[in-house]
Design a protein around this motif. Structure first.
Motif, mmCIF file in Angstrom:
data_model
loop_
_atom_site.group_PDB
_atom_site.id
_atom_site.type_symbol
_atom_site.label_atom_id
_atom_site.label_comp_id
_atom_site.label_asym_id
_atom_site.label_seq_id
_atom_site.Cartn_x
_atom_site.Cartn_y
_atom_site.Cartn_z
ATOM 1 N N GLN A 29 -23.217 28.603 -12.269
ATOM 2 C CA GLN A 29 -23.142 28.003 -10.934
ATOM 3 C C GLN A 29 -24.100 28.652 -9.946
ATOM 4 O O GLN A 29 -24.235 28.170 -8.813
ATOM 5 C CB GLN A 29 -21.709 28.112 -10.381
ATOM 6 C CG GLN A 29 -20.621 27.613 -11.311
ATOM 7 C CD GLN A 29 -20.894 26.223 -11.842
ATOM 8 O OE1 GLN A 29 -21.154 25.293 -11.087
ATOM 9 N NE2 GLN A 29 -20.827 26.082 -13.159
ATOM 10 N N THR A 30 -24.757 29.745 -10.333
ATOM 11 C CA THR A 30 -25.670 30.422 -9.414
ATOM 12 C C THR A 30 -26.962 29.619 -9.255
ATOM 13 O O THR A 30 -27.332 28.833 -10.132
ATOM 14 C CB THR A 30 -25.989 31.839 -9.923
ATOM 15 O OG1 THR A 30 -26.549 31.765 -11.249
ATOM 16 C CG2 THR A 30 -24.737 32.696 -9.961
ATOM 17 N N THR A 31 -27.653 29.854 -8.153
ATOM 18 C CA THR A 31 -28.842 29.045 -7.826
ATOM 19 C C THR A 31 -30.098 29.885 -7.649
ATOM 20 O O THR A 31 -31.131 29.355 -7.260
ATOM 21 C CB THR A 31 -28.593 28.247 -6.539
ATOM 22 O OG1 THR A 31 -28.344 29.163 -5.459
ATOM 23 C CG2 THR A 31 -27.406 27.312 -6.687
ATOM 24 N N GLY A 32 -30.036 31.171 -7.919
ATOM 25 C CA GLY A 32 -31.181 32.042 -7.696
ATOM 26 C C GLY A 32 -32.223 31.950 -8.799
ATOM 27 O O GLY A 32 -32.011 31.336 -9.850
ATOM 28 N N ARG A 38 -37.146 38.615 -19.182
ATOM 29 C CA ARG A 38 -36.205 37.545 -18.854
ATOM 30 C C ARG A 38 -34.776 38.071 -18.727
ATOM 31 O O ARG A 38 -33.952 37.496 -18.017
ATOM 32 C CB ARG A 38 -36.250 36.465 -19.942
ATOM 33 C CG ARG A 38 -37.622 35.831 -20.140
ATOM 34 C CD ARG A 38 -38.013 34.963 -18.960
ATOM 35 N NE ARG A 38 -39.281 34.286 -19.191
ATOM 36 C CZ ARG A 38 -39.392 33.117 -19.786
ATOM 37 N NH1 ARG A 38 -38.312 32.473 -20.217
ATOM 38 N NH2 ARG A 38 -40.579 32.560 -19.959
ATOM 39 N N ILE A 39 -34.477 39.138 -19.459
ATOM 40 C CA ILE A 39 -33.153 39.763 -19.413
ATOM 41 C C ILE A 39 -33.333 41.262 -19.267
ATOM 42 O O ILE A 39 -34.144 41.870 -19.967
ATOM 43 C CB ILE A 39 -32.336 39.463 -20.692
ATOM 44 C CG1 ILE A 39 -32.093 37.962 -20.835
ATOM 45 C CG2 ILE A 39 -31.010 40.216 -20.674
ATOM 46 C CD1 ILE A 39 -31.432 37.580 -22.148
ATOM 47 N N ALA A 68 -30.382 28.539 -17.630
ATOM 48 C CA ALA A 68 -30.517 27.136 -18.037
ATOM 49 C C ALA A 68 -30.101 26.957 -19.492
ATOM 50 O O ALA A 68 -29.482 25.951 -19.854
ATOM 51 C CB ALA A 68 -31.955 26.663 -17.829
ATOM 52 N N THR A 69 -30.425 27.922 -20.330
ATOM 53 C CA THR A 69 -30.021 27.865 -21.738
ATOM 54 C C THR A 69 -28.502 27.975 -21.871
ATOM 55 O O THR A 69 -27.884 27.271 -22.685
ATOM 56 C CB THR A 69 -30.695 28.997 -22.533
ATOM 57 O OG1 THR A 69 -32.117 28.851 -22.432
ATOM 58 C CG2 THR A 69 -30.292 28.951 -23.997
ATOM 59 N N LEU A 70 -27.895 28.837 -21.068
ATOM 60 C CA LEU A 70 -26.434 28.972 -21.102
ATOM 61 C C LEU A 70 -25.753 27.642 -20.766
ATOM 62 O O LEU A 70 -24.738 27.277 -21.361
ATOM 63 C CB LEU A 70 -25.967 30.045 -20.112
ATOM 64 C CG LEU A 70 -26.377 31.493 -20.385
ATOM 65 C CD1 LEU A 70 -25.728 32.422 -19.365
ATOM 66 C CD2 LEU A 70 -26.015 31.928 -21.797
#
Length: 310
Positions: free
Chosen positions: A85-88, A117-118, A167-169
């Motif tokens: 639900q995050t938008t950052g 990326r992580i 996005a993958t999640l």
């Protein structure tokens, strides 16, 4: 201006949410002034004053957001859903009890800017109960040896995740997600950072034996095949030994019809031994089937009761 999301799952954290919120905002104002931010609390049906305090924080700052779950959906579903639900441009996941140091936020962002990326935070030391830390270490090493997929030792989920990973999640649609395994499995460019885990600032942990067992079995059934393989091999071995014992017993009985008497002890021992093995492996198979059943039902990760400032 890049936007950084910070997600904090909560459950009965009334003593921690306000000071944690202030500490996180202070990090952005002092060390990351060139970034926009959002701070998202996802509450798993707290029974104390946590929700009222979060509402107050949201009322004073529109960049603080909240998701209130209709009930407690567990320690894995709620954070996973909140991340989606995050938008950052990236999302930092951290616990609400100050065991994940807020001082590491600028370091995580700096590594992310280098192209990772992580950015996963790995506990090398912990000020928790030393016995629990030792047992966790044994568990991680065992799972790591059993699994065909890389397992990250002493990784609790604390870290930074790029929006491409988020996005993958969203696309996985896994009703029982195990984030620690997913991070290692999907192969995004990752940077591991070591840290010392602090004690809880206040309050009491909600982890108990059942929750820890649930976490261990979710990892075991999701990322290992060895349980099923052991059951298969043990079944072959025990059936072979049973067949040999039966043939030997029959031959001795035929050769020494009148004098041979082995009594009932060997039969009783054999029944109890084989029966105990059957029960153990039946339970193990049940864990795998239960994990499959939950995935087949494909129920939602959580059901929201309310959201604020979205």
């Amino acid at each position: 201006m890049k936007k950084i999301s910070v997600l904090v799952p909560t459950y009965n954290e009334e003593e921690n949410v306000v000071p944690l919120c202030k500490a996180i905002i202070e990090q952005f104002e002092c060390n990351l002034p060139d970034y926009d931010y959002e701070l998202v609390f996802i509450d798993n049906d707290s029974k104390d004053n946590t929700r009222a305090l979060i509402r107050g924080l949201c009322a004073n700052n529109t960049r603080i957001k909240a998701i209130f779950n209709a009930k407690n959906f567990g320690q894995f579903n709620s954070p996973y859903y909140g991340m989606c639900q995050t938008t950052g441009d990236c999302t930092i996941l951290m616990c609400a009890d100050f065991q994940d140091p807020v001082e590491m936020i600028p370091l995580l962002v700096n590594e992310w800017e280098k192209g990772y990326r992580i950015v996963s935070c790995i506990k090398t030391k912990s000020r928790e109960n030393p016995i629990m830390y030792f047992l966790r270490s044994c568990y991680y090493k065992t799972i790591k040896k059993m699994s065909d997929i890389e397992q990250i030792e002493h990784f609790t989920g604390f870290g930074l995740y790029d929006k491409s990973f988020i996005a993958t999640l969203k696309e996985l649609k896994d009703p029982t997600p195990f984030l620690r395994g997913i991070v290692a499995e999907l192969g995004f460019k990752r940077k591991d950072i070591q840290y010392t885990q602090a004690k809880r600032r206040a309050g009491k942990t909600s982890n108990n034996f059942y929750r820890l067992y649930d976490a261990a079995m979710l990892s075991f059934t999701s990322y290992t095949k060895i349980g099923l393989r052991i059951a298969t091999f043990a079944g072959f071995i025990m059936s072979g030994l049973s067949a040999v014992a039966a043939v030997v017993y029959l031959i001795l009985k035929l050769l020494y019809w009148n004098s041979f008497s082995a009594g009932i002890a060997p039969a009783v021992i054999g029944v109890f031994l084989i029966g105990s093995l059957q029960l153990f492996f039946t339970g193990l198979l049940g864990e795998y089937i239960m994990a499959m059943n939950v995935r087949i039902m494909n129920r939602p990760l959580v059901v929201e009761e309310e959201r604020i400032n979205f």
